[in-house]
Design a protein around this motif. Structure first.
Motif, mmCIF file in Angstrom:
data_model
loop_
_atom_site.group_PDB
_atom_site.id
_atom_site.type_symbol
_atom_site.label_atom_id
_atom_site.label_comp_id
_atom_site.label_asym_id
_atom_site.label_seq_id
_atom_site.Cartn_x
_atom_site.Cartn_y
_atom_site.Cartn_z
ATOM 1 N N ALA A 81 46.721 41.471 29.293
ATOM 2 C CA ALA A 81 46.936 40.980 30.654
ATOM 3 C C ALA A 81 48.125 40.040 30.722
ATOM 4 C CB ALA A 81 45.675 40.299 31.179
ATOM 5 N N LEU A 86 49.486 43.303 33.637
ATOM 6 C CA LEU A 86 49.036 43.053 35.002
ATOM 7 C C LEU A 86 49.851 43.839 36.026
ATOM 8 C CD1 LEU A 86 48.217 39.252 34.801
ATOM 9 C CD2 LEU A 86 46.643 41.190 34.829
ATOM 10 N N ILE A 102 40.167 45.569 32.560
ATOM 11 C CA ILE A 102 41.211 44.837 31.855
ATOM 12 C C ILE A 102 40.586 44.071 30.700
ATOM 13 C CG2 ILE A 102 42.932 42.996 32.050
ATOM 14 C CD1 ILE A 102 43.290 43.773 34.977
ATOM 15 N N ARG A 110 43.225 36.119 31.807
ATOM 16 C CA ARG A 110 42.102 36.775 32.485
ATOM 17 C C ARG A 110 41.942 36.219 33.894
ATOM 18 N NH1 ARG A 110 39.488 36.108 27.358
ATOM 19 N NH2 ARG A 110 38.072 34.496 28.198
ATOM 20 N N ALA A 113 44.421 37.762 36.202
ATOM 21 C CA ALA A 113 43.961 39.099 36.597
ATOM 22 C C ALA A 113 42.966 39.008 37.750
ATOM 23 C CB ALA A 113 43.338 39.814 35.404
ATOM 24 N N VAL A 121 37.115 42.278 34.262
ATOM 25 C CA VAL A 121 38.047 41.628 33.332
ATOM 26 C C VAL A 121 37.235 41.056 32.173
ATOM 27 C CG1 VAL A 121 39.852 39.886 33.083
ATOM 28 C CG2 VAL A 121 39.538 41.049 35.285
#
Length: 252
Positions: A81, A86, A102, A110, A113, A121
Protein backbone atom coordinates in the motif's frame (compact mmCIF):
# COMPACT_ATOMS: atom_id res chain seq x y z
CA UNK A 1 9.63 -7.12 -42.38
CA UNK A 2 9.38 -7.23 -38.56
CA UNK A 3 5.97 -6.45 -37.05
CA UNK A 4 5.85 -2.97 -35.55
CA UNK A 5 4.68 -2.77 -31.93
CA UNK A 6 4.46 0.91 -30.97
CA UNK A 7 3.33 0.09 -27.41
CA UNK A 8 6.72 -1.56 -26.89
CA UNK A 9 8.91 0.91 -28.78
CA UNK A 10 12.48 0.75 -27.44
CA UNK A 11 12.92 4.51 -27.78
CA UNK A 12 9.73 5.27 -25.84
CA UNK A 13 10.69 2.72 -23.19
CA UNK A 14 14.16 4.27 -22.76
CA UNK A 15 12.70 7.75 -22.46
CA UNK A 16 10.02 6.68 -19.97
CA UNK A 17 12.70 5.14 -17.77
CA UNK A 18 15.17 8.02 -18.07
CA UNK A 19 17.88 5.99 -19.82
CA UNK A 20 17.81 7.57 -23.26
CA UNK A 21 21.05 9.31 -24.39
CA UNK A 22 19.55 12.79 -23.91
CA UNK A 23 18.00 12.14 -20.49
CA UNK A 24 18.89 14.76 -17.84
CA UNK A 25 21.69 13.50 -15.60
CA UNK A 26 19.75 13.99 -12.38
CA UNK A 27 16.25 13.44 -13.71
CA UNK A 28 14.09 16.40 -12.79
CA UNK A 29 15.88 17.12 -9.49
CA UNK A 30 16.85 20.61 -10.69
CA UNK A 31 15.30 24.03 -11.11
CA UNK A 32 15.37 23.69 -14.89
CA UNK A 33 15.68 20.70 -17.22
CA UNK A 34 15.82 20.38 -20.98
CA UNK A 35 13.99 17.52 -22.68
CA UNK A 36 13.13 16.59 -26.25
CA UNK A 37 9.82 18.03 -27.43
CA UNK A 38 8.42 14.53 -28.04
CA UNK A 39 8.56 13.94 -24.28
CA UNK A 40 6.36 16.93 -23.50
CA UNK A 41 2.68 16.24 -22.80
CA UNK A 42 0.13 19.03 -22.50
CA UNK A 43 -1.50 19.00 -19.06
CA UNK A 44 -5.27 18.80 -18.88
CA UNK A 45 -6.94 22.00 -17.76
CA UNK A 46 -8.02 22.06 -14.14
CA UNK A 47 -5.37 19.77 -12.68
CA UNK A 48 -3.50 21.18 -9.70
CA UNK A 49 0.27 21.17 -9.41
CA UNK A 50 -0.04 18.43 -6.79
CA UNK A 51 -2.13 16.26 -9.13
CA UNK A 52 0.30 16.87 -11.98
CA UNK A 53 3.12 15.76 -9.69
CA UNK A 54 1.40 12.36 -9.41
CA UNK A 55 0.59 11.88 -13.11
CA UNK A 56 3.68 9.75 -13.78
CA UNK A 57 3.06 7.06 -11.13
CA UNK A 58 -0.65 7.22 -11.95
CA UNK A 59 0.28 6.41 -15.56
CA UNK A 60 2.49 3.51 -14.42
CA UNK A 61 -0.41 1.94 -12.55
CA UNK A 62 -2.99 2.76 -15.24
CA UNK A 63 -0.73 0.88 -17.68
CA UNK A 64 -0.46 -2.11 -15.35
CA UNK A 65 -4.19 -2.51 -14.77
CA UNK A 66 -4.82 -2.18 -18.49
CA UNK A 67 -2.22 -4.84 -19.25
CA UNK A 68 -3.65 -7.21 -16.66
CA UNK A 69 -6.92 -7.42 -18.55
CA UNK A 70 -8.92 -7.38 -15.31
CA UNK A 71 -12.53 -8.44 -15.86
CA UNK A 72 -15.63 -6.87 -14.34
CA UNK A 73 -16.42 -8.34 -10.94
CA UNK A 74 -12.92 -9.75 -10.37
CA UNK A 75 -11.67 -10.42 -6.87
CA UNK A 76 -8.45 -8.41 -6.76
CA UNK A 77 -5.59 -8.48 -4.27
CA UNK A 78 -3.16 -5.55 -4.12
CA UNK A 79 0.06 -6.39 -2.33
CA UNK A 80 1.70 -3.28 -0.92
CA UNK A 81 0.00 0.00 0.00
CA UNK A 82 2.71 2.42 -1.01
CA UNK A 83 1.95 4.99 -3.73
CA UNK A 84 2.06 2.41 -6.52
CA UNK A 85 -0.15 -0.04 -4.64
CA UNK A 86 -2.75 2.55 -3.68
CA UNK A 87 -2.90 4.00 -7.19
CA UNK A 88 -3.24 0.48 -8.58
CA UNK A 89 -6.04 -0.29 -6.14
CA UNK A 90 -7.94 2.81 -7.25
CA UNK A 91 -7.59 1.93 -10.93
CA UNK A 92 -8.68 -1.66 -10.19
CA UNK A 93 -11.75 -0.37 -8.35
CA UNK A 94 -12.59 2.01 -11.18
CA UNK A 95 -12.13 -0.83 -13.69
CA UNK A 96 -14.98 -2.71 -12.03
CA UNK A 97 -13.39 -5.04 -9.50
CA UNK A 98 -15.97 -6.89 -7.44
CA UNK A 99 -13.70 -6.78 -4.39
CA UNK A 100 -10.32 -5.19 -3.67
CA UNK A 101 -8.26 -6.66 -0.83
CA UNK A 102 -5.15 -4.75 0.23
CA UNK A 103 -2.30 -6.22 2.26
CA UNK A 104 0.37 -4.00 3.81
CA UNK A 105 2.61 -4.38 6.91
CA UNK A 106 2.73 -0.66 7.87
CA UNK A 107 -0.25 0.67 9.80
CA UNK A 108 0.21 4.23 8.48
CA UNK A 109 -0.16 3.00 4.92
CA UNK A 110 -3.12 0.79 5.84
CA UNK A 111 -4.78 3.88 7.26
CA UNK A 112 -4.17 5.77 4.00
CA UNK A 113 -5.88 2.92 2.15
CA UNK A 114 -8.89 3.28 4.43
CA UNK A 115 -8.97 7.04 3.82
CA UNK A 116 -9.26 6.23 0.12
CA UNK A 117 -12.38 4.20 0.81
CA UNK A 118 -10.95 0.69 0.96
CA UNK A 119 -12.35 -1.43 3.78
CA UNK A 120 -10.75 -4.83 3.12
CA UNK A 121 -7.29 -3.80 4.36
CA UNK A 122 -5.06 -6.27 6.20
CA UNK A 123 -1.63 -6.82 7.62
CA UNK A 124 0.20 -9.90 6.26
CA UNK A 125 -0.65 -13.17 7.93
CA UNK A 126 -3.12 -15.99 8.23
CA UNK A 127 -6.15 -13.72 8.63
CA UNK A 128 -5.39 -12.01 5.33
CA UNK A 129 -4.99 -15.31 3.47
CA UNK A 130 -8.18 -16.63 5.04
CA UNK A 131 -10.06 -13.54 3.86
CA UNK A 132 -8.95 -14.06 0.26
CA UNK A 133 -10.05 -17.69 0.37
CA UNK A 134 -13.35 -16.73 2.00
CA UNK A 135 -14.14 -14.24 -0.77
CA UNK A 136 -13.33 -16.78 -3.50
CA UNK A 137 -14.79 -20.02 -2.12
CA UNK A 138 -11.26 -21.28 -1.59
CA UNK A 139 -10.17 -20.70 -5.21
CA UNK A 140 -7.90 -17.67 -4.85
CA UNK A 141 -7.85 -14.18 -6.36
CA UNK A 142 -8.69 -13.54 -9.98
CA UNK A 143 -5.92 -10.94 -10.18
CA UNK A 144 -3.10 -10.18 -7.77
CA UNK A 145 -1.12 -6.98 -8.30
CA UNK A 146 2.34 -7.36 -6.75
CA UNK A 147 3.44 -3.81 -5.93
CA UNK A 148 6.24 -4.32 -3.41
CA UNK A 149 9.06 -5.59 -5.61
CA UNK A 150 10.09 -7.96 -2.79
CA UNK A 151 11.33 -10.99 -4.68
CA UNK A 152 10.83 -13.25 -1.66
CA UNK A 153 7.07 -12.70 -1.96
CA UNK A 154 6.66 -13.78 -5.59
CA UNK A 155 5.89 -17.43 -4.96
CA UNK A 156 3.60 -16.84 -1.99
CA UNK A 157 1.80 -14.20 -4.05
CA UNK A 158 1.30 -16.63 -6.91
CA UNK A 159 -0.17 -19.16 -4.50
CA UNK A 160 -2.95 -16.69 -3.69
CA UNK A 161 -4.05 -16.60 -7.34
CA UNK A 162 -6.69 -19.04 -8.54
CA UNK A 163 -6.04 -21.58 -11.27
CA UNK A 164 -6.09 -19.67 -14.55
CA UNK A 165 -5.81 -16.31 -12.76
CA UNK A 166 -3.41 -13.45 -13.31
CA UNK A 167 -0.30 -12.42 -11.38
CA UNK A 168 0.52 -8.83 -12.37
CA UNK A 169 4.04 -7.66 -11.49
CA UNK A 170 4.52 -3.92 -10.86
CA UNK A 171 7.09 -3.75 -8.07
CA UNK A 172 10.61 -3.91 -9.45
CA UNK A 173 12.87 -6.45 -7.70
CA UNK A 174 16.52 -5.52 -7.23
CA UNK A 175 17.55 -9.11 -6.53
CA UNK A 176 16.98 -12.49 -8.15
CA UNK A 177 14.09 -14.61 -6.99
CA UNK A 178 13.15 -18.27 -6.79
CA UNK A 179 9.68 -19.40 -7.83
CA UNK A 180 8.04 -22.73 -8.58
CA UNK A 181 7.82 -22.73 -12.35
CA UNK A 182 5.99 -26.07 -12.21
CA UNK A 183 3.34 -24.59 -9.92
CA UNK A 184 2.79 -21.60 -12.19
CA UNK A 185 2.61 -23.80 -15.27
CA UNK A 186 0.38 -26.52 -13.85
CA UNK A 187 -2.12 -23.93 -12.62
CA UNK A 188 -1.92 -22.08 -15.94
CA UNK A 189 -1.25 -18.70 -14.35
CA UNK A 190 -1.00 -15.68 -16.59
CA UNK A 191 2.01 -13.66 -15.43
CA UNK A 192 2.02 -10.08 -16.71
CA UNK A 193 5.05 -7.85 -16.33
CA UNK A 194 4.47 -4.11 -16.45
CA UNK A 195 6.88 -1.19 -16.55
CA UNK A 196 6.38 2.47 -17.45
CA UNK A 197 3.57 3.53 -19.79
CA UNK A 198 2.53 4.67 -23.25
CA UNK A 199 1.28 8.06 -24.43
CA UNK A 200 -2.33 6.89 -24.10
CA UNK A 201 -1.69 5.74 -20.51
CA UNK A 202 -0.46 9.24 -19.66
CA UNK A 203 -3.64 10.75 -21.08
CA UNK A 204 -5.79 8.19 -19.27
CA UNK A 205 -3.97 8.89 -16.01
CA UNK A 206 -4.65 12.61 -16.24
CA UNK A 207 -8.32 11.99 -16.97
CA UNK A 208 -8.56 9.65 -13.97
CA UNK A 209 -7.11 12.36 -11.75
CA UNK A 210 -9.34 15.02 -13.28
CA UNK A 211 -12.57 13.08 -12.75
CA UNK A 212 -11.49 11.97 -9.25
CA UNK A 213 -11.70 8.25 -10.01
CA UNK A 214 -8.15 8.43 -8.66
CA UNK A 215 -7.55 10.61 -5.60
CA UNK A 216 -3.88 11.53 -5.25
CA UNK A 217 -4.30 13.82 -2.25
CA UNK A 218 -4.00 11.29 0.61
CA UNK A 219 -0.83 9.86 -0.96
CA UNK A 220 1.09 13.13 -0.63
CA UNK A 221 2.66 13.19 2.82
CA UNK A 222 5.23 15.92 2.35
CA UNK A 223 6.98 18.46 0.14
CA UNK A 224 10.75 18.96 0.04
CA UNK A 225 13.15 21.43 -1.52
CA UNK A 226 16.28 20.39 -3.40
CA UNK A 227 18.49 20.99 -0.36
CA UNK A 228 16.44 18.48 1.63
CA UNK A 229 16.69 15.70 -0.94
CA UNK A 230 19.78 13.76 0.25
CA UNK A 231 18.39 13.21 3.74
CA UNK A 232 14.91 12.50 2.41
CA UNK A 233 16.12 9.91 -0.11
CA UNK A 234 18.10 8.18 2.62
CA UNK A 235 15.00 8.07 4.81
CA UNK A 236 12.85 6.67 2.00
CA UNK A 237 15.48 4.03 1.25
CA UNK A 238 15.60 2.94 4.89
CA UNK A 239 12.25 1.18 4.69
CA UNK A 240 11.23 2.78 7.99
CA UNK A 241 9.80 6.06 6.76
CA UNK A 242 6.22 7.09 7.48
CA UNK A 243 6.06 8.94 4.16
CA UNK A 244 4.01 7.72 1.24
CA UNK A 245 4.76 10.21 -1.57
CA UNK A 246 6.90 13.33 -1.21
CA UNK A 247 6.76 16.01 -3.89
CA UNK A 248 9.84 18.05 -4.75
CA UNK A 249 9.51 21.83 -5.02
CA UNK A 250 12.60 22.85 -7.06
CA UNK A 251 12.36 26.47 -5.99
CA UNK A 252 11.49 25.64 -2.37
Amino acid sequence: MPRRTPDHCDTAFAEANGISPDAPTHGAFAQHVTVHERRVQRALDGLTDEQLGLVEPTAVTFHAVRRAGQRLGSVVVVQGAGPIGLLTAQHARHAGAGAVVIVEPMEARRETARRLGFTDVHEPGDAFRARVLELTDGLGADVLYECTGASSLFQSSAELVRRGGTLALLGYPMTTSEVSYGDWQSRELTVVGSLAYTHSDFVGAMRALADRSVDAGPLITGTAGLDDLPALLAELDSGETQHSKVLVAPNG
